[in-house]
Design an enzyme around this catalytic site. Sequence first.
Site, PDB file in Angstrom:
ATOM      1  N   TRP A  79       2.298   4.913  -2.612  1.00 33.93           N
ATOM      2  CA  TRP A  79       2.221   5.697  -3.834  1.00 33.93           C
ATOM      3  C   TRP A  79       3.217   5.254  -4.876  1.00 33.93           C
ATOM      4  CZ3 TRP A  79      -0.529  10.654  -4.364  1.00 33.93           C
ATOM      5  CH2 TRP A  79      -1.447  10.851  -3.331  1.00 33.93           C
ATOM      6  N   TYR A 100       0.864  -1.173   0.000  1.00 28.07           N
ATOM      7  CA  TYR A 100       0.000   0.000   0.000  1.00 28.07           C
ATOM      8  C   TYR A 100       0.903   1.226   0.000  1.00 28.07           C
ATOM      9  CZ  TYR A 100      -3.059   3.725   1.306  1.00 28.07           C
ATOM     10  OH  TYR A 100      -3.735   4.917   1.307  1.00 28.07           O
TER      11      TYR A 100
END
Length: 773
Positions: free
Chosen positions: A122, A120
């Site tokens: 960016w 999880y």
Amino acid sequence: MNRTEPVSELSEDGFLPHTSHWGVFSARMKDGELEVRPHPGDPDPNGIIQNFPAALRHRARIAQPMIRRGWLENGPGPDEKRGRDDYVPVSWTQALDLLGAELLRLRDGPGPGAIFGGSYGWASAGRFHHAQSQIHRFLNVACGGYVRSVNSYSSGSSQVLVPHIIGDYEDLTKRNVSWEQIAEHSEIVLAFGGMALKNSMVAGGSVSKHVERGAMKRAAQRGCAFVLAGPLRSDLPEEAKAEWLSCIPGSDTALMMGLVHTLVVEGRHDRAFLDRCTVGWPVFERYLLGETDGQPKDAAWASGITGVAADEIVALARRLHGKRALIVVAHALQRAEHGEQPVWMGMVLAAALGQIGLPGGGYGYALGAIAYYGRRFNAVPVPTFSQGKNGVADYIPVARISDMLLHPGESYRYNGQTRTYPDIKLVYWAGGNPFHHHQDLNRLRRAFARLDTLVVHELAWTATARHADIVLPCTMTLEREDIGGSSNDPLLVPMHPIVPPYGEARDDYAIFADLAERLGAREAFTEGRSVRQWLEHLYEPTREGLAAKGLPAPSFAEFWGSEGYILPQQPDDGGRLRAFRDDPQGKPLPTPSGKLEIFSETIAAFSEADCPGHPTWLGATNVPDAETPYVLAATQPRPRLHSQFDFGGHSGAAKYRGREVARMHPDDATLRGISDGDIIRLHNERGACLAGVVLTDGIRRGVIQLPTGAWYDPVDPHDDKPLCVHGNPNVLTRDVGTSALAQGCTGQLTTVQVERFDGNLPPINAYEPPAGA
């Protein structure tokens, strides 16, 4: 635009195009130094790109594969030494052989349901080297699948709630009210939690123009009034010329109810809209007026909860009536206990005003939370890397990872279901840093200690990497080629590599390809393609989409030789919500009733005490007391995206004596004997951290702000609750769900004690490689 346009040809001065979550830019190496410059078409470029030069060859970078000594010597299994062990450098062959054998043991033993694909985060703005896509494809193809997570830390409760009450989440956030509409049409914008530019300056993919500041400035100049409801004055930019309604953190739902109550008792609510476009208003109205519980939710009642004067609440409700009014609710509000309630109540307020679906009016949930929101969609597809099919159906809400690892086999409630936590043996993380995103980091440390194996792909020694058993060094975005873009930004960017990889670092794709070979799945994973061949393959649907519209469709070679192409975009037509307003019967919403659900029979049937069938004031259980008298607001940082490149120059320049900077009101500081520029110690029953402090009257009394993202740096890793000397607020935040409905993250607010730190100041070791590395 109605045609595909090249931005320009490649620069003759050595600068090559690239992009990031913070903005499109170009870069070059000159005299051994990295130079970066923002895209010339960006009206408000983000300074975070200046983190790259110092980060590129920083000592925190990982140069070769590493194995934690305890795992190498003793094999897989639970180990309390994770996060406090040393490392042994190994060759790529040895590292991949060991990892391949461990994956085979689990795949062919307990099965892929024992593997959690975390990742999880960016990762990369590139469409191919997106770490989450790479790892999920690998686990699906080579291992038969994995246990996944759903939703996000940013919007965990709203992503579950919105489909029940409004419909599609993207319709609300991406195909609704745009910044162009605000600049042209809005007359009053009431922003609960604000629209801080530090948030909208970043995006989940590429962003070529930062338009938010300019749109608010144009709206204010035209006469639009901005009203900020929240504890931090800086949550709207100066250009908005906002009025600040300072309210107690977590009280927004009560404030909204006080506003709606005033509208109702004064006959200023839009009955026609409520009758035509909503269901459940009579049920909620009885609650609002106090007919069901004996307590009218009037302005006087709301004042006692919010700290806002009753006459201010009444006056604001009257100002909203009859105006093109936009209600904005920030992500921050739903990252707290009962976080579903302000999201739901924000919709009810906008519906009571009758504004939903109008240009520049209605409900702009999370507008300003990210650069994607409030922008048009592209009219052609952008490159997308297929993740394959996951053979494992099991999942957890993303913020429940510690619960899963600490309590395998236990049941929990989520979105009307009773689910069971799986028994996870291996966590594989590539992209992201749970020691940034997660709450109660000392609890997370205990959770990771229960694993057999933790694997991390990382470019630097984050706290997550320091807890891993197998650490595989991956390349930074500047060290690889890719295609940058997003569905909400028109500029498609050829991302050229600027420098060779650091040390022995490899692309995630190369790592997974070699690992897939050890599991007999190399061909299935790679499909026989090199990186460049994948880029050409991924670009083709974009080219075909352009050709199908009769637009110029440049070849991949033409695209790669440019600085980017501007793609056509869809019209700014208000999306599904405007179509629904215009024709509720013919264009129903994808909710059970087809309308906006002020009362949800579905949610009511779940019988969750902490999330009833309509918006309800539930209050908080974590409130200030004698031991922890201050509310801590753990906000997003300004000089970096989450914890990315915390070791970069732009991020470091914003710190004080190497530490993250907290903000508090001068009156609170005086009570605690604290002066501007002191080092303070914040603590509660979960942990403690140090931070610099700045005093400002732009924060509500009783509130302390400490941004997230400083790399976790425990002064004594052998202590059960070590002091983080760097200023990571997630040693203090609570690891509990928003409610049984969504189980979202509650990391925005907690309570703390604060005092001046007068001891010997411990050094910052967050960026130093661990022993043996």
